[in-house]
Write a protein that holds these residues in place. Structure first.
Motif, mmCIF file in Angstrom:
data_model
loop_
_atom_site.group_PDB
_atom_site.id
_atom_site.type_symbol
_atom_site.label_atom_id
_atom_site.label_comp_id
_atom_site.label_asym_id
_atom_site.label_seq_id
_atom_site.Cartn_x
_atom_site.Cartn_y
_atom_site.Cartn_z
ATOM 1 N N SER A 115 0.815 -1.216 0.000
ATOM 2 C CA SER A 115 0.000 0.000 0.000
ATOM 3 C C SER A 115 0.851 1.269 0.000
ATOM 4 O O SER A 115 0.312 2.370 -0.116
ATOM 5 N N VAL A 116 2.165 1.132 0.129
ATOM 6 C CA VAL A 116 3.038 2.308 0.213
ATOM 7 C C VAL A 116 3.291 2.954 -1.149
ATOM 8 O O VAL A 116 3.173 4.178 -1.276
ATOM 9 N N PRO A 117 3.642 2.211 -2.218
ATOM 10 C CA PRO A 117 3.910 2.865 -3.507
ATOM 11 C C PRO A 117 2.700 3.626 -4.013
ATOM 12 O O PRO A 117 1.562 3.182 -3.879
ATOM 13 N N ARG A 118 2.938 4.773 -4.629
ATOM 14 C CA ARG A 118 1.844 5.583 -5.150
ATOM 15 C C ARG A 118 1.317 5.045 -6.470
ATOM 16 O O ARG A 118 0.216 5.378 -6.894
ATOM 17 N N SER A 119 2.122 4.220 -7.141
ATOM 18 C CA SER A 119 1.685 3.641 -8.408
ATOM 19 C C SER A 119 2.435 2.338 -8.643
ATOM 20 O O SER A 119 3.432 2.054 -7.969
ATOM 21 N N ALA A 120 1.953 1.560 -9.607
ATOM 22 C CA ALA A 120 2.622 0.298 -9.934
ATOM 23 C C ALA A 120 4.017 0.547 -10.509
ATOM 24 O O ALA A 120 4.929 -0.257 -10.309
ATOM 25 N N LYS A 121 4.200 1.668 -11.210
ATOM 26 C CA LYS A 121 5.504 1.967 -11.804
ATOM 27 C C LYS A 121 6.554 2.236 -10.735
ATOM 28 O O LYS A 121 7.736 1.906 -10.917
ATOM 29 N N SER A 122 6.141 2.842 -9.627
ATOM 30 C CA SER A 122 7.114 3.156 -8.582
ATOM 31 C C SER A 122 7.334 2.001 -7.614
ATOM 32 O O SER A 122 8.272 2.031 -6.810
ATOM 33 N N ALA A 123 6.476 0.969 -7.673
ATOM 34 C CA ALA A 123 6.549 -0.134 -6.709
ATOM 35 C C ALA A 123 7.909 -0.839 -6.689
ATOM 36 O O ALA A 123 8.455 -1.083 -5.601
ATOM 37 N N PRO A 124 8.495 -1.214 -7.856
ATOM 38 C CA PRO A 124 9.794 -1.909 -7.786
ATOM 39 C C PRO A 124 10.871 -1.110 -7.070
ATOM 40 O O PRO A 124 11.631 -1.656 -6.269
ATOM 41 N N ALA A 125 10.930 0.211 -7.334
ATOM 42 C CA ALA A 125 11.955 1.030 -6.685
ATOM 43 C C ALA A 125 11.676 1.192 -5.201
ATOM 44 O O ALA A 125 12.579 1.058 -4.361
ATOM 45 N N VAL A 126 10.415 1.464 -4.855
ATOM 46 C CA VAL A 126 10.047 1.714 -3.460
ATOM 47 C C VAL A 126 10.270 0.478 -2.594
ATOM 48 O O VAL A 126 10.689 0.574 -1.440
ATOM 49 N N ILE A 127 10.030 -0.707 -3.149
ATOM 50 C CA ILE A 127 10.114 -1.935 -2.363
ATOM 51 C C ILE A 127 11.491 -2.591 -2.461
ATOM 52 O O ILE A 127 12.000 -3.132 -1.477
ATOM 53 N N THR A 128 12.126 -2.540 -3.626
ATOM 54 C CA THR A 128 13.411 -3.218 -3.820
ATOM 55 C C THR A 128 14.555 -2.524 -3.107
ATOM 56 O O THR A 128 15.412 -3.177 -2.495
ATOM 57 N N MET A 129 14.591 -1.198 -3.157
ATOM 58 C CA MET A 129 15.729 -0.477 -2.579
ATOM 59 C C MET A 129 15.909 -0.757 -1.084
ATOM 60 O O MET A 129 17.006 -1.141 -0.652
ATOM 61 N N PRO A 130 14.866 -0.611 -0.249
ATOM 62 C CA PRO A 130 15.076 -0.918 1.176
ATOM 63 C C PRO A 130 15.419 -2.383 1.423
ATOM 64 O O PRO A 130 16.148 -2.693 2.370
ATOM 65 N N PHE A 131 14.926 -3.281 0.567
ATOM 66 C CA PHE A 131 15.246 -4.702 0.739
ATOM 67 C C PHE A 131 16.723 -4.969 0.467
ATOM 68 O O PHE A 131 17.365 -5.740 1.190
ATOM 69 N N VAL A 132 17.277 -4.322 -0.549
ATOM 70 C CA VAL A 132 18.704 -4.482 -0.845
ATOM 71 C C VAL A 132 19.544 -3.930 0.310
ATOM 72 O O VAL A 132 20.516 -4.553 0.743
ATOM 73 N N VAL A 133 19.172 -2.755 0.815
ATOM 74 C CA VAL A 133 19.891 -2.168 1.957
ATOM 75 C C VAL A 133 19.819 -3.105 3.160
ATOM 76 O O VAL A 133 20.818 -3.331 3.860
ATOM 77 N N LEU A 134 18.645 -3.679 3.390
ATOM 78 C CA LEU A 134 18.456 -4.582 4.522
ATOM 79 C C LEU A 134 19.378 -5.786 4.432
ATOM 80 O O LEU A 134 19.895 -6.267 5.452
ATOM 81 N N GLN A 135 19.631 -6.275 3.221
ATOM 82 C CA GLN A 135 20.527 -7.424 3.061
ATOM 83 C C GLN A 135 21.949 -7.081 3.497
ATOM 84 O O GLN A 135 22.636 -7.902 4.106
ATOM 85 N N PHE A 136 22.382 -5.859 3.207
ATOM 86 C CA PHE A 136 23.751 -5.473 3.554
ATOM 87 C C PHE A 136 23.936 -5.283 5.052
ATOM 88 O O PHE A 136 25.048 -5.431 5.562
ATOM 89 N N ILE A 137 22.861 -4.944 5.774
ATOM 90 C CA ILE A 137 23.019 -4.718 7.212
ATOM 91 C C ILE A 137 22.529 -5.908 8.045
ATOM 92 O O ILE A 137 22.570 -5.847 9.274
ATOM 93 N N SER A 138 22.086 -6.984 7.378
ATOM 94 C CA SER A 138 21.532 -8.133 8.096
ATOM 95 C C SER A 138 22.462 -9.334 8.102
ATOM 96 O O SER A 138 22.050 -10.444 8.412
ATOM 97 N N GLY A 139 23.726 -9.136 7.727
ATOM 98 C CA GLY A 139 24.689 -10.222 7.765
ATOM 99 C C GLY A 139 24.675 -11.122 6.553
ATOM 100 O O GLY A 139 25.286 -12.190 6.568
ATOM 101 N N VAL A 140 23.987 -10.691 5.469
ATOM 102 C CA VAL A 140 23.965 -11.515 4.255
ATOM 103 C C VAL A 140 25.285 -11.378 3.508
ATOM 104 O O VAL A 140 25.889 -12.369 3.094
ATOM 105 N N PHE A 141 25.759 -10.142 3.341
ATOM 106 C CA PHE A 141 26.980 -9.897 2.574
ATOM 107 C C PHE A 141 28.151 -9.457 3.440
ATOM 108 O O PHE A 141 29.303 -9.710 3.108
ATOM 109 N N ILE A 142 27.857 -8.765 4.527
ATOM 110 C CA ILE A 142 28.912 -8.225 5.386
ATOM 111 C C ILE A 142 28.747 -8.814 6.792
ATOM 112 O O ILE A 142 27.659 -8.715 7.368
#
Length: 280
Positions: free
Chosen positions: A178-205
């Motif tokens: 429900s957060v993205p304002r449109s379907a076009k913005s959904a991949p950026a809005v949802i993917t970016m924080p997920f990628v950041v979360l991987q780097f701080i959750s012990g997946v890569f570092i």
């Protein structure tokens, strides 16, 4: 002479299928639709695979004093990230698209119970997550000498970690749709924080390389605990030395992941929208 007329009683309406049957039917539809979108399939499966091959090839050494290679460490972490991606990312973006193209509105106007839609989405994500785990395990075993668990208790741990993690991530994905304002913005809005979360959750570092404030942030989210539980399965007692506390803290893993299932459900019930922003 009186003529008697026979009144035929109206036929009873056929019984509707159960919610579970409708959910299973919807899951089959959702799964077929997903695999027809070849670009989505390629991205969903290839992203963690490519990262595992790249990181596993670049950092191929052994962690001092543990007998564990960095590649094996990455495999355990990326299995957790792959499962969360199949739930959180897949559902968050997919439901945003369904909302904007009118699918949710049309389904809400049919006799199908709304819960059947979510059952279908969750089961479809489960299928994708299981396939993701199988592929990543195969790569870890074939390329990086990852040892599969040899005890039933380890397989049981893997099962409940993935089940709770998948459920929590899926509910979070439904809520965040429900957060993205449109379907076009959904991949950026949802993917970016997920990628950041991987780097701080012990997946890569490794956590030992992160500042305390980042560790505190990652400890709030389920991915850190999923990866920690999976490391206990694949790295064994030797890998416990790599954890911040020297222990896998499986009791705490179960507690946090269960809390995310409950919290994710509350978020879904309070924030989910069937209509897009433009529909009022």
């Amino acid at each position: 002479m009186t003529t008697q007329t026979t009144v035929t009683p109206p036929l009873a309406a056929p019984a509707l299928p159960s919610v579970l049957a409708l959910g299973l039917s919807r899951a089959a539809v959702e799964t077929r639709m997903f695999f027809r979108e070849k670009d989505a399939v390629i991205f969903t499966f290839s992203f963690p695979i490519i990262l595992l091959v790249l990181f596993g090839s670049i950092f191929a050494g052994e962690l001092e004093g543990t007998g564990i290679t960095v590649s094996q460490l990455y495999t355990a972490g990326l299995i957790g990230a792959g499962v969360m991606g199949a739930a959180f990312q897949h559902l968050g973006i997919g439901i945003s698209v369904d909302r904007e193209d009118g699918t949710l509105k049309r389904l809400a106007g049919t006799p199908m119970p709304r819960s059947a839609y979510f059952i279908g989405k969750l089961l479809s994500s489960l299928v994708v997550a299981v396939l993701e785990v199988v592929v990543l395990l195969a790569i870890g075993v074939l390329l990086y000498d990852l040892d599969l668990p040899d005890q039933a208790s380890s397989w049981l741990t893997m099962a409940w970690v993935l089940t709770l993690g998948l459920a929590g991530a899926a509910l979070l994905g439904i809520a965040v749709s429900s957060v993205p304002r449109s379907a076009k913005s959904a991949p950026a809005v949802i993917t970016m924080p997920f990628v950041v979360l991987q780097f701080i959750s012990g997946v890569f570092i490794p956590f030992t390389e992160l500042p305390d404030w980042l560790i505190n942030i990652s400890s709030f989210f389920p991915l850190k605990w999923m990866c920690q539980g999976l490391r206990s399965v694949f790295l064994g007692d030797a890998g416990a030395a790599l954890e911040l506390t020297g222990s896998y803290e499986l009791g705490k893993v179960a507690l946090v992941l269960t809390a995310w299932v409950v919290g994710g459900l509350v978020l879904c019930l309070t924030t989910f929208r069937w209509k897009g922003r433009r529909d009022g």
